[in-house]
Design a protein around this motif. Structure first.
Motif, mmCIF file in Angstrom:
data_model
loop_
_atom_site.group_PDB
_atom_site.id
_atom_site.type_symbol
_atom_site.label_atom_id
_atom_site.label_comp_id
_atom_site.label_asym_id
_atom_site.label_seq_id
_atom_site.Cartn_x
_atom_site.Cartn_y
_atom_site.Cartn_z
ATOM 1 N N TRP A 1 0.478 -1.392 -0.100
ATOM 2 C CA TRP A 1 -0.312 0.141 -0.198
ATOM 3 C C TRP A 1 0.823 1.056 0.210
ATOM 4 C CZ3 TRP A 1 -4.841 0.139 -0.945
ATOM 5 C CH2 TRP A 1 -5.968 -1.429 -0.415
ATOM 6 N N ARG A 2 1.882 1.169 0.363
ATOM 7 C CA ARG A 2 3.136 2.614 0.204
ATOM 8 C C ARG A 2 2.979 3.007 -0.924
ATOM 9 N NH1 ARG A 2 8.446 2.065 3.555
ATOM 10 N NH2 ARG A 2 6.655 1.468 5.600
ATOM 11 N N PRO A 3 3.087 2.515 -1.663
ATOM 12 C CA PRO A 3 3.215 3.068 -3.163
ATOM 13 C C PRO A 3 1.821 4.455 -3.227
ATOM 14 C CG PRO A 3 3.587 1.289 -3.440
ATOM 15 C CD PRO A 3 3.235 0.942 -2.329
ATOM 16 N N GLY A 4 0.415 4.042 -3.227
ATOM 17 C CA GLY A 4 -0.188 4.456 -3.248
ATOM 18 C C GLY A 4 -0.589 5.675 -2.721
ATOM 19 N N TRP A 5 0.012 5.586 -1.225
ATOM 20 C CA TRP A 5 0.171 7.117 -0.677
ATOM 21 C C TRP A 5 0.710 7.709 -0.469
ATOM 22 C CZ3 TRP A 5 -4.446 7.762 1.868
ATOM 23 C CH2 TRP A 5 -5.320 6.261 2.630
ATOM 24 N N LEU A 6 2.230 7.487 -0.847
ATOM 25 C CA LEU A 6 3.203 8.440 -1.383
ATOM 26 C C LEU A 6 2.393 8.947 -3.124
ATOM 27 C CD1 LEU A 6 6.331 6.181 -1.028
ATOM 28 C CD2 LEU A 6 5.636 7.918 0.856
ATOM 29 N N ALA A 7 2.528 8.455 -3.515
ATOM 30 C CA ALA A 7 2.135 9.429 -4.761
ATOM 31 C C ALA A 7 0.787 9.957 -4.244
ATOM 32 C CB ALA A 7 1.525 8.136 -5.702
ATOM 33 N N LEU A 8 -0.129 9.800 -3.292
ATOM 34 C CA LEU A 8 -1.039 10.527 -2.574
ATOM 35 C C LEU A 8 -0.449 11.920 -2.411
ATOM 36 C CD1 LEU A 8 -4.693 11.143 -3.251
ATOM 37 C CD2 LEU A 8 -4.255 10.040 -0.571
ATOM 38 N N GLY A 9 0.248 11.582 -1.583
ATOM 39 C CA GLY A 9 1.192 12.927 -0.890
ATOM 40 C C GLY A 9 1.554 13.393 -1.658
ATOM 41 N N SER A 10 2.391 13.444 -2.726
ATOM 42 C CA SER A 10 3.367 14.163 -3.989
ATOM 43 C C SER A 10 2.265 14.508 -4.422
ATOM 44 C CB SER A 10 4.156 12.539 -4.449
ATOM 45 O OG SER A 10 4.801 12.145 -3.976
ATOM 46 N N ALA A 11 1.191 13.903 -4.598
ATOM 47 C CA ALA A 11 0.541 14.604 -5.261
ATOM 48 C C ALA A 11 -0.612 16.161 -4.721
ATOM 49 C CB ALA A 11 -0.314 13.835 -6.234
ATOM 50 N N ALA A 12 -0.592 15.441 -3.675
ATOM 51 C CA ALA A 12 -1.237 16.726 -3.013
ATOM 52 C C ALA A 12 -0.344 17.977 -2.504
ATOM 53 C CB ALA A 12 -1.610 16.000 -1.286
ATOM 54 N N ILE A 13 0.857 17.447 -2.273
ATOM 55 C CA ILE A 13 2.018 18.791 -1.935
ATOM 56 C C ILE A 13 2.526 19.617 -3.499
ATOM 57 C CG2 ILE A 13 4.206 19.494 -1.174
ATOM 58 C CD1 ILE A 13 4.346 16.858 0.583
ATOM 59 N N GLY A 14 2.140 18.821 -4.766
ATOM 60 C CA GLY A 14 2.554 19.734 -5.859
ATOM 61 C C GLY A 14 1.347 20.502 -6.239
ATOM 62 N N SER A 15 0.234 20.011 -5.895
ATOM 63 C CA SER A 15 -1.220 20.596 -6.411
ATOM 64 C C SER A 15 -1.345 21.428 -5.315
ATOM 65 C CB SER A 15 -2.305 19.664 -6.466
ATOM 66 O OG SER A 15 -2.399 18.555 -6.840
ATOM 67 N N THR B 1 16.159 17.538 -1.038
ATOM 68 C CA THR B 1 17.106 19.037 -2.035
ATOM 69 C C THR B 1 16.307 19.119 -3.351
ATOM 70 O OG1 THR B 1 18.995 18.374 -0.571
ATOM 71 C CG2 THR B 1 19.433 19.139 -3.199
ATOM 72 N N ILE B 2 15.981 17.442 -3.789
ATOM 73 C CA ILE B 2 15.001 17.545 -5.013
ATOM 74 C C ILE B 2 13.959 17.908 -4.550
ATOM 75 C CG2 ILE B 2 13.932 15.812 -6.245
ATOM 76 C CD1 ILE B 2 16.019 13.725 -5.515
ATOM 77 N N THR B 3 13.128 17.227 -3.603
ATOM 78 C CA THR B 3 11.259 18.424 -3.387
ATOM 79 C C THR B 3 12.059 19.910 -3.406
ATOM 80 O OG1 THR B 3 11.324 16.532 -1.872
ATOM 81 C CG2 THR B 3 9.876 18.903 -1.873
ATOM 82 N N GLY B 4 12.642 20.058 -2.725
ATOM 83 C CA GLY B 4 12.487 21.956 -2.669
ATOM 84 C C GLY B 4 13.372 22.809 -4.473
ATOM 85 N N LEU B 5 13.914 21.929 -5.061
ATOM 86 C CA LEU B 5 14.376 22.102 -6.195
ATOM 87 C C LEU B 5 13.293 22.122 -7.386
ATOM 88 C CD1 LEU B 5 18.054 21.072 -7.206
ATOM 89 C CD2 LEU B 5 17.259 22.721 -6.804
ATOM 90 N N GLY B 6 12.228 20.931 -7.196
ATOM 91 C CA GLY B 6 11.226 20.391 -7.735
ATOM 92 C C GLY B 6 10.171 21.380 -6.966
ATOM 93 N N ILE B 7 10.055 22.524 -6.427
ATOM 94 C CA ILE B 7 8.632 23.672 -5.826
ATOM 95 C C ILE B 7 9.712 24.681 -6.479
ATOM 96 C CG2 ILE B 7 8.393 24.966 -3.713
ATOM 97 C CD1 ILE B 7 8.319 22.850 -2.434
ATOM 98 N N ALA B 8 10.867 24.998 -6.133
ATOM 99 C CA ALA B 8 11.691 26.235 -7.359
ATOM 100 C C ALA B 8 11.486 26.554 -8.292
ATOM 101 C CB ALA B 8 12.826 26.748 -7.069
ATOM 102 N N SER B 9 11.418 24.934 -9.317
ATOM 103 C CA SER B 9 11.197 24.629 -10.456
ATOM 104 C C SER B 9 9.954 25.002 -10.867
ATOM 105 C CB SER B 9 11.884 23.900 -11.400
ATOM 106 O OG SER B 9 13.574 23.183 -10.749
#
Length: 290
Positions: free
Chosen positions: A43-57, A117-125
């Protein structure tokens, strides 16, 4: 000619709404990431994907709500739709990479630094790709030092958020962490906007792309609907709200003593003891020769 830039044409309305969107996306993303660490591997990939989409959106919606208050007084501003939504994809994918690293490797040490670092660069990008989607009769110029400061803020905010996702379990602590994350992301946005200056061309050539009103409906309806659905998932999942793993009953095995931490919660109503019945020895009825 230098353009007159105004980032608060609607006063404090756009900064406050943008901050709330960043907090909402951060809160949902943190809870989903925490939930992923308490479930089985399948179940872990699904929850991580949902969290990624929530923060990105959340951060993408924050950015463009804040940009609704951005104007250059001398020229109109339009947006290119393809590049605008490409910035949303960049945010979700790069935030997802950082979250998956922390989700599988843990929120500490090298994994935390790499993921943050990757997440921060994603936000800046996302921010600067969204800025590149603007089309106006002029040229956007940035102060290098201020841009660097905004990227550092994004990296620090992302690292702190991922650490909170791995360490904080209580609901109120997660809400507090999301408020801090929203403040940091909004601070990164307006630091990046402070680095901007507009040099006008002074020509009469029309600009191309979608108007802000044309982007308003998909910008709000799409990501906000997703954030609301993710919020419903959080509200109706007690484990996500409480942030505590469920107690798994331990099945006793004969001959193996139970360990102290293998606590089993029984229903008292079902604990009914049966009286001991003596064992009756039956005599052999085999025929005997007399």
């Amino acid at each position: 000619m230098q353009g007159t830039v105004d980032g608060f044409s609607y006063g404090l309305v756009t900064p406050l709404v943008a901050y709330l969107m960043a907090c909402l996306g951060g809160a949902l993303g943190l809870r989903c990431t925490t939930r992923s660490m308490l479930v089985a591997q399948s179940w872990r990939p699904g929850w991580l994907a949902l969290g990624s989409a929530a923060i990105g959106s959340g951060i993408w919606t924050m950015h463009f709500i804040a940009m609704m208050g951005f104007t250059v007084q001398e020229v109109p501003i339009h947006y290119d739709k393809a590049m605008t939504f490409a910035s949303l994809a960049v945010a979700i994918v790069m935030v997802g990479v950082g979250i998956f690293i922390v989700g599988y490797k843990g929120a500490r040490g090298t994994a935390l630094f790499t993921g943050g670092t990757i997440t921060g660069l994603g936000i800046a990008s996302m921010h600067y790709l969204g800025m590149a989607s603007m089309s106006l009769d002029g040229k956007l110029e940035y102060n290098t030092f201020t841009v660097g400061a905004s990227v550092v803020i994004a990296m620090c905010a992302a690292t702190a958020a991922l650490w909170a996702a791995g360490q904080i379990r209580g609901l109120m602590w997660s809400v507090g962490a999301s408020l801090v994350m929203g403040l940091a992301v909004s601070g990164m946005h307006y630091t990046g906007m402070a680095a901007l200056s507009v040099h006008l061309h002074g020509t009469a050539e029309p600009t191309t792309g979608e108007s802000p009103a044309g982007l308003l409906a998909p910008m709000l309806i799409g990501p906000l609907a997703f954030l609301l659905l993710a919020g419903v998932v959080v509200m109706f999942d007690p484990l996500m709200v409480m942030g505590k793993p469920a107690v798994t009953p331990v099945e006793p095995k004969p001959g193996i003593p139970a360990r102290a931490h293998d606590t089993v919660h029984h229903n008292p109503a079902r604990l009914r003891f049966r009286p001991h019945r003596p064992v009756r020895h039956q005599s052999s009825r085999a025929p005997q020769n007399r």
